[in-house]
Design a protein around this motif. Structure first.
Motif, mmCIF file in Angstrom:
data_model
loop_
_atom_site.group_PDB
_atom_site.id
_atom_site.type_symbol
_atom_site.label_atom_id
_atom_site.label_comp_id
_atom_site.label_asym_id
_atom_site.label_seq_id
_atom_site.Cartn_x
_atom_site.Cartn_y
_atom_site.Cartn_z
ATOM 1 N N PRO A 18 -5.426 16.821 -16.990
ATOM 2 C CA PRO A 18 -5.571 16.059 -15.883
ATOM 3 C C PRO A 18 -4.322 15.618 -15.397
ATOM 4 C CG PRO A 18 -7.092 15.271 -17.351
ATOM 5 C CD PRO A 18 -6.235 16.132 -18.059
ATOM 6 N N PRO A 19 -4.042 15.322 -13.891
ATOM 7 C CA PRO A 19 -3.009 14.436 -13.558
ATOM 8 C C PRO A 19 -2.890 13.284 -14.189
ATOM 9 C CG PRO A 19 -4.579 14.722 -11.887
ATOM 10 C CD PRO A 19 -5.120 15.385 -12.941
ATOM 11 N N SER A 20 -1.487 12.771 -14.189
ATOM 12 C CA SER A 20 -1.243 11.399 -14.602
ATOM 13 C C SER A 20 -2.074 10.325 -14.094
ATOM 14 C CB SER A 20 0.267 11.087 -14.670
ATOM 15 O OG SER A 20 0.511 9.661 -14.986
ATOM 16 N N LYS A 21 -3.067 9.649 -14.936
ATOM 17 C CA LYS A 21 -3.735 8.490 -14.305
ATOM 18 C C LYS A 21 -2.731 7.341 -13.769
ATOM 19 C CE LYS A 21 -6.601 6.665 -17.179
ATOM 20 N NZ LYS A 21 -6.600 5.008 -17.322
ATOM 21 N N SER A 22 -1.488 7.063 -14.526
ATOM 22 C CA SER A 22 -0.646 6.114 -14.439
ATOM 23 C C SER A 22 -0.057 6.535 -12.947
ATOM 24 C CB SER A 22 0.394 6.162 -15.363
ATOM 25 O OG SER A 22 -0.116 5.642 -16.734
ATOM 26 N N MET A 23 0.378 7.678 -12.758
ATOM 27 C CA MET A 23 1.176 7.938 -11.524
ATOM 28 C C MET A 23 0.114 8.067 -10.408
ATOM 29 S SD MET A 23 4.157 8.089 -12.109
ATOM 30 C CE MET A 23 4.885 8.560 -10.678
ATOM 31 N N ALA A 24 -1.170 8.532 -10.533
ATOM 32 C CA ALA A 24 -2.190 8.610 -9.659
ATOM 33 C C ALA A 24 -2.261 7.202 -8.885
ATOM 34 C CB ALA A 24 -3.352 9.402 -9.801
ATOM 35 N N HIS A 25 -2.891 6.159 -9.812
ATOM 36 C CA HIS A 25 -2.860 4.826 -9.712
ATOM 37 C C HIS A 25 -1.788 4.400 -8.384
ATOM 38 C CE1 HIS A 25 -6.161 3.132 -11.825
ATOM 39 N NE2 HIS A 25 -5.757 3.722 -13.189
ATOM 40 N N ARG A 26 -0.418 4.492 -9.078
ATOM 41 C CA ARG A 26 0.780 4.057 -8.261
ATOM 42 C C ARG A 26 0.847 4.867 -6.981
ATOM 43 N NH1 ARG A 26 0.980 3.216 -13.520
ATOM 44 N NH2 ARG A 26 2.465 1.461 -14.233
ATOM 45 N N ALA A 27 0.615 6.183 -7.020
ATOM 46 C CA ALA A 27 0.826 6.904 -5.786
ATOM 47 C C ALA A 27 -0.017 6.423 -4.593
ATOM 48 C CB ALA A 27 0.796 8.413 -5.805
ATOM 49 N N ILE A 28 -1.498 6.311 -5.241
ATOM 50 C CA ILE A 28 -2.379 5.678 -4.142
ATOM 51 C C ILE A 28 -2.033 4.539 -3.350
ATOM 52 C CG2 ILE A 28 -4.795 5.182 -4.071
ATOM 53 C CD1 ILE A 28 -5.705 7.347 -6.342
ATOM 54 N N ILE A 29 -1.676 3.672 -4.541
ATOM 55 C CA ILE A 29 -1.431 2.272 -3.932
ATOM 56 C C ILE A 29 -0.053 2.229 -2.970
ATOM 57 C CG2 ILE A 29 -0.794 -0.072 -4.709
ATOM 58 C CD1 ILE A 29 -2.255 0.418 -7.146
ATOM 59 N N CYS A 30 0.869 2.898 -3.417
ATOM 60 C CA CYS A 30 2.128 3.025 -2.442
ATOM 61 C C CYS A 30 1.621 3.633 -1.093
ATOM 62 C CB CYS A 30 3.176 3.842 -3.360
ATOM 63 S SG CYS A 30 3.875 3.047 -4.503
ATOM 64 N N ALA A 31 0.989 4.750 -1.023
ATOM 65 C CA ALA A 31 0.457 5.379 -0.043
ATOM 66 C C ALA A 31 -0.417 4.462 0.771
ATOM 67 C CB ALA A 31 -0.082 6.897 -0.251
ATOM 68 N N ALA A 32 -1.381 3.688 0.148
ATOM 69 C CA ALA A 32 -2.200 2.804 0.884
ATOM 70 C C ALA A 32 -1.633 1.574 1.645
ATOM 71 C CB ALA A 32 -3.397 2.553 0.040
ATOM 72 N N LEU A 33 -0.183 1.332 1.184
ATOM 73 C CA LEU A 33 0.459 -0.050 1.438
ATOM 74 C C LEU A 33 1.363 0.309 2.699
ATOM 75 C CD1 LEU A 33 1.068 -1.921 -1.753
ATOM 76 C CD2 LEU A 33 -0.583 -2.555 0.101
ATOM 77 N N GLY A 34 1.358 1.723 3.160
ATOM 78 C CA GLY A 34 2.169 2.070 4.099
ATOM 79 C C GLY A 34 1.333 1.980 5.641
ATOM 80 N N GLY A 35 1.780 2.341 6.687
ATOM 81 C CA GLY A 35 1.185 2.005 7.840
ATOM 82 C C GLY A 35 1.039 3.450 8.600
ATOM 83 N N GLY A 36 1.287 4.565 7.937
ATOM 84 C CA GLY A 36 1.224 6.091 8.566
ATOM 85 C C GLY A 36 0.004 6.673 7.670
ATOM 86 N N VAL A 37 0.379 7.886 7.645
ATOM 87 C CA VAL A 37 -0.486 8.979 6.835
ATOM 88 C C VAL A 37 0.148 9.567 5.828
ATOM 89 C CG1 VAL A 37 -2.253 10.723 7.064
ATOM 90 C CG2 VAL A 37 -2.098 8.966 8.901
ATOM 91 N N SER A 38 -0.333 9.541 4.576
ATOM 92 C CA SER A 38 0.285 10.339 3.326
ATOM 93 C C SER A 38 -0.898 11.399 2.882
ATOM 94 C CB SER A 38 0.653 9.291 2.388
ATOM 95 O OG SER A 38 1.773 8.511 2.650
ATOM 96 N N ILE A 39 -0.461 12.146 2.325
ATOM 97 C CA ILE A 39 -1.254 13.178 1.507
ATOM 98 C C ILE A 39 -0.770 13.112 -0.076
ATOM 99 C CG2 ILE A 39 -1.716 15.692 1.080
ATOM 100 C CD1 ILE A 39 -2.624 14.647 3.848
ATOM 101 N N VAL A 40 -1.839 12.880 -0.761
ATOM 102 C CA VAL A 40 -1.604 12.719 -2.366
ATOM 103 C C VAL A 40 -2.424 13.824 -2.880
ATOM 104 C CG1 VAL A 40 -1.542 11.274 -4.321
ATOM 105 C CG2 VAL A 40 -1.146 10.109 -2.112
ATOM 106 N N GLU A 41 -1.622 14.668 -3.758
ATOM 107 C CA GLU A 41 -2.307 15.901 -4.062
ATOM 108 C C GLU A 41 -2.551 15.757 -5.589
ATOM 109 O OE1 GLU A 41 -1.671 19.803 -1.487
ATOM 110 O OE2 GLU A 41 0.059 18.936 -2.240
ATOM 111 N N ASN A 42 -3.165 16.720 -6.312
ATOM 112 C CA ASN A 42 -3.665 16.653 -7.748
ATOM 113 C C ASN A 42 -4.049 15.456 -8.431
ATOM 114 O OD1 ASN A 42 -3.590 18.291 -10.153
ATOM 115 N ND2 ASN A 42 -1.535 17.555 -10.791
ATOM 116 N N ILE A 43 -5.201 15.165 -7.803
ATOM 117 C CA ILE A 43 -6.093 13.937 -7.986
ATOM 118 C C ILE A 43 -7.054 14.222 -8.823
ATOM 119 C CG2 ILE A 43 -7.531 11.934 -7.314
ATOM 120 C CD1 ILE A 43 -4.596 11.457 -6.724
ATOM 121 N N ASP A 44 -7.566 13.537 -10.003
ATOM 122 C CA ASP A 44 -8.643 13.880 -10.776
ATOM 123 C C ASP A 44 -9.625 12.628 -10.798
ATOM 124 O OD1 ASP A 44 -9.894 15.542 -12.707
ATOM 125 O OD2 ASP A 44 -9.712 13.923 -14.037
ATOM 126 N N TYR A 45 -10.782 12.552 -10.063
ATOM 127 C CA TYR A 45 -11.626 11.768 -9.831
ATOM 128 C C TYR A 45 -12.467 10.871 -11.061
ATOM 129 C CZ TYR A 45 -10.653 13.146 -5.181
ATOM 130 O OH TYR A 45 -9.778 13.870 -4.090
#
Length: 430
Positions: A18-45
């Motif tokens: 699976p993709p790094s859980k540590s990095m997935a948490h961080r990428a989702i939070i960083c993208a979600a704290l922006g004002g625009g639209v980001s694509i975050v790929e290789n996510i395991d739910y």
């Protein structure tokens, strides 16, 4: 209670972890704290990642799932809406809880944090002290996670001891750059889990945030920064790859896809530890591990890589000599008391492990006996460790509550079976 019977069989083949859980948490939070639209790929739910996704949605981000890809419209987009009172269900994710507590203080209104399992036992005093110092209103319920917070975090100096969870530091690092004033985080003692802070700073840098790291003693944070939207791909997870690398050291033949040799993940230390114990690595297109001669004991410091300690303990239990694991006390406040769980369950299988307050002493044996029921303690890393242990047991074992792997690696037993693992559903009764 759900059980699974696992017979002795070596694993062989190629697996994508699976993709790094540590990095997935961080990428989702960083993208979600922006004002625009980001694509975050290789996510395991996994359960933990879903908790962070839902948490950021509660705080005003808009997140759309499409296969393993997330399209994230940041919470600061002018068209996004958030409720004045919102609930963040952390499930059993300590990362979600500790990362999002300070993040929630960027927004007006009240946020309630709830969760289950052992999450209510994880200390939050570091944040409570900040709340008291800044006059932030909060209330808790003793014995379970039910935390209500209302207020806005102010910039300034924050002094934290280095032997607390790095998740507190990461939560503040996410938040402080968005405040109006400049801030400083001062680490009063030697910082443990530096690797996790490296992951945070790396991900934030990728999303446009600059922080000055003065040798992990202090972090200088300019205010009025903004997260920049971008496309981001999450790398493979060494804490999950460690199970297959350890299986290789114990006689299986598994090639692992998607692990970067230049990764900053602290759990990459599994390679160095296994090499000290006599394992050899093939670093071609995929990463694999094997042992030509018998494994030997070593001293293992768990402070920088706590998540790999359960499966490394298994390897040590099958290595010649006396292995000591030190600085691992924080394993007692994970999903379960992992030190006690390791001793209890691996000793049932025939290992010889002694429990210490901050670690373990392990006397190696040649083989494990098996032929017993073992329990996961409803902890994903214990369940996966026991499955790898079965590859070196003379007799089959039955693992109770094996489905807890959903927390971080939902398809673990599917992959295990694909690699030749002999597993069967087992009725445990009531």
């Amino acid at each position: 209670m759900q059980g699974i019977k696992v017979e002795n069989s070596k694993l062989k083949g190629i697996v994508k972890v699976p993709p790094s859980k540590s990095m997935a948490h961080r990428a989702i939070i960083c993208a979600a704290l922006g004002g625009g639209v980001s694509i975050v790929e290789n996510i395991d739910y996994s359960d933990d990642i879903n908790a962070t996704i839902d948490g950021m949605v509660a705080l005003g981000a808009y997140i759309e799932k499409d296969g393993d890809r997330l399209t994230i419209t940041g919470a600061f987009n002018k068209d996004n809406k958030r409720n004045a009172v919102r609930t963040i269900d952390c499930n059993e994710s300590g990362s979600t809880l500790r990362f999002l507590v300070p993040v929630s203080l960027l927004f007006d209104g009240m946020t309630k944090f709830v969760g289950r399992g052992n999450l209510g036992k994880r200390p939050l005093d570091t944040y409570y002290n900040i709340f008291k110092n800044q006059g932030i209103s909060y209330s808790t319920v003793e014995g379970k996670l039910s935390l209500k917070i209302k207020g806005i975090l102010s910039s300034g100096e924050f002094t934290l001891p280095g032997n607390i969870s790095s998740q507190f530091i990461t939560g503040l690092l996410f938040t402080l750059p968005l405040l109006e004033g400049d801030s400083k985080i001062i680490i009063s003692t030697e910082l443990e889990s530096k690797g996790y802070i490296d992951l945070t700073l790396s991900c934030m840098r990728d999303f446009g945030i600059s922080i000055e790291n003065n040798d992990y003693r202090e972090f200088i944070i300019k205010g009025n920064q903004r997260y920049v939207s971008r496309n981001y791909r999450v790398e493979g997870d060494y804490s999950q790859g460690a199970f297959y690398l350890c299986a290789g050291a114990l006689g299986s033949e598994v090639e692992i896809k998607d692990l970067r040799l230049d990764s900053l993940q602290g759990d990459k230390e599994v390679i160095e530890i296994l090499e000290r114990m006599g394992a050899k690595f093939n670093c071609g297109a995929n990463l694999s591990c094997k042992t030509q001669n018998e494994l030997v004991s070593t001293l293992i410091d768990g402070s920088q890589c706590p998540d790999i300690i359960p499966v490394i303990s298994l390897v040590a239990a099958l290595s010649k000599g006396r292995t000591e694991i030190i600085n691992a006390g924080r394993l007692r406040i994970k999903e379960c008391d992992r030190l006690r769980a390791i001793v209890t369950e691996l000793n049932k299988l025939g290992a010889k492990i002694e429990e210490k307050e901050e670690g373990l002493v392990i006397h190696g044996v040649q083989e494990l006996e098996g032929g017993v029921e073992v329990w996961s303690w409803k902890d994903h890393r214990i369940a996966m460790t026991l499955a790898i242990a079965a590859t070196r047991c003379k007799k089959p074992i039955i693992i109770k509550d094996y489905d807890c792997v959903a927390k971080s690696y939902p398809r673990f037993f599917e992959d295990y079976k694909m690699l030749g693992g002999a597993i069967y559903e087992w009725s445990m009764g009531e």
